[in-house]
Enzyme design. Structure first.
Site, PDB file in Angstrom:
ATOM      1  N   SER A 103       0.836  -1.203   0.000  1.00 12.55           N
ATOM      2  CA  SER A 103       0.000   0.000   0.000  1.00 12.55           C
ATOM      3  C   SER A 103       0.877   1.262   0.000  1.00 12.55           C
ATOM      4  CB  SER A 103      -0.970   0.004   1.178  1.00 12.55           C
ATOM      5  OG  SER A 103      -0.294   0.130   2.397  1.00 12.55           O
ATOM      6  N   ASN A 104       2.040   1.200   0.633  1.00 13.36           N
ATOM      7  CA  ASN A 104       2.946   2.359   0.579  1.00 13.36           C
ATOM      8  C   ASN A 104       3.574   2.514  -0.806  1.00 13.36           C
ATOM      9  OD1 ASN A 104       3.364   3.817   3.319  1.00 13.36           O
ATOM     10  ND2 ASN A 104       3.160   1.640   3.829  1.00 13.36           N
ATOM     11  N   MET A 181      10.915  -6.663   4.285  1.00 19.06           N
ATOM     12  CA  MET A 181      11.081  -7.367   5.557  1.00 19.06           C
ATOM     13  C   MET A 181      12.475  -7.987   5.718  1.00 19.06           C
ATOM     14  SD  MET A 181       8.234  -6.564   6.663  1.00 19.06           S
ATOM     15  CE  MET A 181       7.872  -7.500   8.123  1.00 19.06           C
ATOM     16  N   HIS A 200       8.268   3.144   9.271  1.00 13.98           N
ATOM     17  CA  HIS A 200       7.979   2.193  10.335  1.00 13.98           C
ATOM     18  C   HIS A 200       6.719   2.636  11.083  1.00 13.98           C
ATOM     19  CE1 HIS A 200       8.752  -0.886  13.296  1.00 13.98           C
ATOM     20  NE2 HIS A 200       8.472   0.006  14.226  1.00 13.98           N
TER      21      HIS A 200
END
Ligand code: GRF
Length: 285
Positions: A103-104, A181, A200
């Protein structure tokens, strides 16, 4: 590549060793044939009615054409989809690294789509998870995508050397981590010192790591938020660039709080990236 005969494709497979999945662009092919390791899996073409479209874009004027080719090899695969028409030469070229929903990534692509909120070319998605939803988003947006399988490499450094070769080949100026990740090693950090950022979902240094939202709820803090920071070798430890507070409501669950945090992320991240790029332009002019 589209014009290649079977023999040419076979010999290309011999040149590549381990780690990319599918590739859909000629620049990528060059990168592969110059020493990329195990991993391009297959070639494929984007559906013809995708040509000339940009999906999910918020900018009505954006009309890049899409060209996609990928390759098959025995071990692993790399996927790359591509906009074949070059954008403005002067725009800084960004690679987004992501492992999940993206989504980012989408927020950044959308902000760059009209060249208004984010004056950058989102030139590449690097993904380390072949099943990640972000890959579909990139395809829809016509963003080149390289899918790596890090476990096919003998070390993290080895993997990153391959990624770095690709970044250089694609003339990437900035690296934007968006739900990537993995910890980054000095291989990439040295090459992109001060030019690699991360987002974050907490007010760092509180709640670093993978479960920041749950930990904030469990701890009982009344506010949490979003942090954008430069990347270093640690987990969510680099110098902080920007933060935004998100209030925790009495009935919040991990889902409801995550949703509001993500909303804040999608506003903040493109803005901060643009601020960084602007400062860069001032510093070098
Ligand atoms: C975001 O919450 C980001 O802060 C964290 O990972 C999440 C990625 O979400 N680093 P998405 O894949 O961008 O939707």
């Amino acid at each position: 590549m589209r014009q290649w005969d079977e023999g040419a494709i076979e010999s290309m497979h011999e040149v590549m060793n381990v780690g990319i999945h599918e590739v859909m662009n000629e620049g990528m092919h060059e990168a592969m044939s110059e020493g990329m390791n195990e991993g391009m899996l297959r070639t494929m073409e984007m559906p013809s009615d995708d040509l000339g479209k940009i999906h999910g874009s918020t900018c009505a004027d954006a009309q890049p054409s899409i060209n996609a080719i990928s390759l098959r090899s025995a071990e692993a695969r790399v996927e790359v989809s591509a906009k074949s028409e070059p954008k403005e030469q002067s725009l800084p070229r960004i690679a987004v690294f992501a492992s999940g929903s993206g989504s980012n990534f989408q927020a950044i692509v959308d902000a760059a789509a009209c060249g208004q909120r984010l004056k950058a070319d989102i030139a590449l998605l690097v993904c380390d998870k072949p099943q990640a939803r972000v890959i579909e988003r990139a395809k829809q947006a016509g963003v080149q995508t390289a899918i790596f399988e890090p476990k096919k490499y003998t070390s993290r450094e080895d993997y990153e050397q391959d990624v770095l070769r690709l970044l250089h080949k694609q003339r990437i100026d900035w690296v934007v981590l968006a739900g990537y990740m993995r910890l980054v090693t000095p291989v990439l950090l040295r090459a992109y010192e001060g030019r690699m950022v991360n987002i974050h979902p907490s007010l760092l240094p509180a709640f670093p790591g993978m479960h920041a939202v749950r930990q904030a709820l469990d701890y009982g803090v009344k506010v949490t938020g979003v942090t954008v920071h430069l990347v270093d070798e640690g987990m969510d430890t680099g110098p902080i660039l920007a933060q935004q507070v998100v209030a925790i409501l009495p009935n919040d669950t991990e889902d409801t709080l995550s949703a509001r945090i993500q909303q804040a992320e999608h506003e903040l991240y493109p803005q901060v990236v643009q601020n960084l790029l602007s400062a860069e332009l001032l510093a070098t002019s």
